[in-house]
Design an enzyme around this catalytic site. Structure first.
Site, PDB file in Angstrom:
ATOM      1  N   ILE A   1       0.826  -1.198   0.000  1.00 31.03           N
ATOM      2  CA  ILE A   1       0.000   0.000   0.000  1.00 31.03           C
ATOM      3  C   ILE A   1       0.864   1.254   0.000  1.00 31.03           C
ATOM      4  O   ILE A   1       0.534   2.251  -0.648  1.00 31.03           O
ATOM      5  CB  ILE A   1      -0.931   0.013   1.242  1.00 31.03           C
ATOM      6  N   GLU A   2       1.984   1.202   0.706  1.00 29.93           N
ATOM      7  CA  GLU A   2       2.847   2.369   0.836  1.00 29.93           C
ATOM      8  C   GLU A   2       3.634   2.663  -0.439  1.00 29.93           C
ATOM      9  O   GLU A   2       3.682   3.804  -0.905  1.00 29.93           O
ATOM     10  CB  GLU A   2       3.827   2.182   2.006  1.00 29.93           C
ATOM     11  N   SER A   3       4.276   1.640  -0.998  1.00 29.21           N
ATOM     12  CA  SER A   3       5.244   1.896  -2.071  1.00 29.21           C
ATOM     13  C   SER A   3       5.282   0.854  -3.167  1.00 29.21           C
ATOM     14  O   SER A   3       6.077   0.983  -4.097  1.00 29.21           O
ATOM     15  CB  SER A   3       6.646   1.973  -1.444  1.00 29.21           C
TER      16      SER A   3
END
Length: 399
Positions: free
Chosen positions: A137-139
Site C-alpha cells: 500500500i505504501e510503495s
C-alpha cells in the site's frame, strides 16, 4: 422385488395347505405369527436400507466437504475479523480488477528478498501478520519510491518523521535502505500501538500521523473505533481507505485460490531464509571513501555494493563520522587490508551552482572527472543542474 413377491405367494400357498392338513387347530395362531414375522422382516430390511442410505449420505458429504482452511489464515486475525465489512469487500473487488491486480501481484512478486525479510521480522517480533503487506500500500515494495509529498523508501517515511528511527543528513538517507527502514517502520507501528492499544488505529496513524489521529479522536468525543471515525469523516479519506485496502490485499495474497487468482507466496524461500547476520557481513569505516573505489578493491560489482548500501546517497561514506557497510557474507575478513589501498576523499569546499553552469565546466574548473563529480554528489552525468544547488568538489589524497 418381483422375485421376492412371487416367492412369498408360493410360500403362503404351501403354508395354507400344510397347516390345513396338520395344524388346523392352530391355523389362526400360526397365520398371525407368520404374518407378524413377515412384517418384522420387512421392518428390519427397511431399517437396514435406511441405515445404508444414511451411511451413503454421510460418505457423500465427506467426499464433497470443502477443503481445510488455509492454515496461514490463522495468523491473520485482523483480516478474519473484518473480512466481510462493506469497505473491505469493496476494496477486494477493486484489487481484483485488472490494473490494480497487476500492480499488487508485481509488488509482492518482484522483490521477494525484501518481502521475506519483512515477513520474517514481523513474525519474529510477534506483530500482526497483515503488516507484511503494508509496503504494498505504501510503495509497492519499491525501495526508491518517492511520493508527491516527499515521503521516501519502501516504508514511505517523511523527512520530519524519521527521528528517532532513521538517520537522514546531507550524506545519508536511511529511508532508502529496505532493511533499516523495515526495522524503523515496525518500530514506529509498535510505538503507535502503545499509544492507542488498537492495531487499526496504530496502522491508520502511520498513514495520517499521530497528530491528526489524536485530533480526530478528540473531535469525536473520545471515539476509538476506526470504522466509526472513518464513516463519520473524522479522519482523512486517504486514511479511511488505507485500512480496508491493506486488509483486502492481505486476504487476496494469503488465500489467492479463494479468489481464483495466482500469486507467489515464497513459502519455501521464507522457511529457508536466514537471519540478516547469516547472509551479510557488516564492517565499520570512519573516513569518506568512494563506494566505487571500495567495490573495485574488494572485487565486487559496484552496483551490488550500492544496492546493499542504498542509504549512502552521495556515493561515498560520510566524512568525520563512523558508518557501517553491508557486504556479502565472507567478505569482511580481508576488508581491512583492502581498505588500506582505497584512497580517502577530501572536500576542499562546496560549490553553489549559478546560471550557465554545467557538470563538464565545473569538472574542468576543479580538475576532476565528470564521473567522479557525479558519483560524489549522487547524480547522473546527464542531470540538469539547478541554480543554488550545492555540489561537493572532491579531491583524492595522493592523486
Amino acid at each position: 422385488m418381483k422375485f421376492f413377491s412371487k416367492g412369498a405367494s408360493l410360500f403362503f400357498l404351501f403354508l395354507t395347505i400344510f397347516s390345513s392338513s396338520l395344524f388346523c387347530n392352530n391355523a389362526d395362531n400360526s397365520a398371525e405369527e407368520i404374518s407378524e414375522n413377515f412384517e418384522l422382516s420387512k421392518k428390519e430390511k427397511k431399517s437396514k436400507s435406511k441405515k445404508s442410505k444414511e451411511k451413503l449420505e454421510i460418505k457423500n458429504e465427506e467426499e464433497s466437504s470443502p477443503p481445510e482452511e488455509n492454515p496461514e489464515l490463522a495468523l491473520f486475525a485482523i483480516v478474519k475479523e473484518h473480512s466481510e465489512r462493506e469497505e473491505v469487500l469493496h476494496w477486494k473487488e477493486e484489487f481484483l480488477k485488472e490494473h490494480r491486480f497487476k500492480f499488487m501481484k508485481a509488488s509482492v512478486e518482484k522483490y521477494p528478498e525484501y518481502r521475506i525479510f519483512v515477513r520474517k521480522t514481523v513474525r519474529e517480533q510477534g506483530l500482526p501478520a497483515e503488516l507484511e503487506y503494508l509496503p504494498v500500500i505504501e510503495s509497492g515494495y519499491n525501495t526508491k519510491a518517492v511520493s508527491r509529498s516527499g515521503a521516501k523508501g519502501m516504508w514511505q517515511f517523511m523527512s520530519n518523521s524519521v527521528y528517532p528511527y532513521l538517520k537522514l543528513d546531507e550524506y545519508m538517507d536511511e529511508r532508502l535502505d529496505p532493511w533499516k527502514s523495515t526495522i524503523a517502520g515496525l518500530s514506529k507501528l509498535k510505538d503507535n500501538y502503545k499509544i492507542y492499544g488498537d492495531w487499526l488505529l496504530a496502522i491508520a496513524a502511520y498513514n495520517c500521523g499521530n497528530g491528526k489521529m489524536r485530533a480526530a479522536i478528540k473531535k469525536a468525543d473520545g471515539e476509538t473505533d476506526f470504522w466509526k471515525l472513518a464513516a463519520d469523516g473524522y479522519i482523512p479519506k486517504q486514511t479511511a481507505d488505507y485500512i480496508p485496502e491493506l486488509l483486502a490485499v492481505a486476504e487476496i495474497c494469503i488465500d489467492p485460490q479463494k479468489f481464483d487468482v495466482e500469486i507467489l507466496d515464497f513459502k519455501e524461500e521464507f522457511f529457508a531464509a536466514q537471519n540478516e547476520d547469516d547472509v551479510y557481513d557488516f564492517v565499520t569505516v570512519k573516513k569518506p571513501y568512494m563506494l566505487s573505489s571500495i567495490a573495485s578493491e574488494i572485487q565486487i560489482e559496484e552496483n551490488i555494493l550500492k544496492t546493499l548500501n542504498p542509504s549512502f546517497t552521495k556515493g561515498f561514506t560520510p566524512p568525520a563520522t563512523e558508518s557501517t557497510l553491508r557486504l556479502p557474507k565472507g567478505m569482511s575478513e580481508n576488508f581491512e587490508v583492502a581498505l588500506k589501498n582505497v584512497k580517502e576523499l577530501e572536500f576542499p569546499f562546496k560549490y553553489k551552482v549559478v546560471k550557465g553552469d554545467s557538470l563538464w565546466a565545473i569538472s574542468r574548473r576543479y580538475g576532476v572527472t565528470v564521473k567522479l563529480l557525479c558519483d560524489t554528489n549522487g547524480i547522473k552525468e546527464n542531470a540538469l543542474l539547478k541554480i543554488n544547488q550545492i555540489l561537493y568538489i572532491p579531491s583524492v589524497k595522493s592523486l
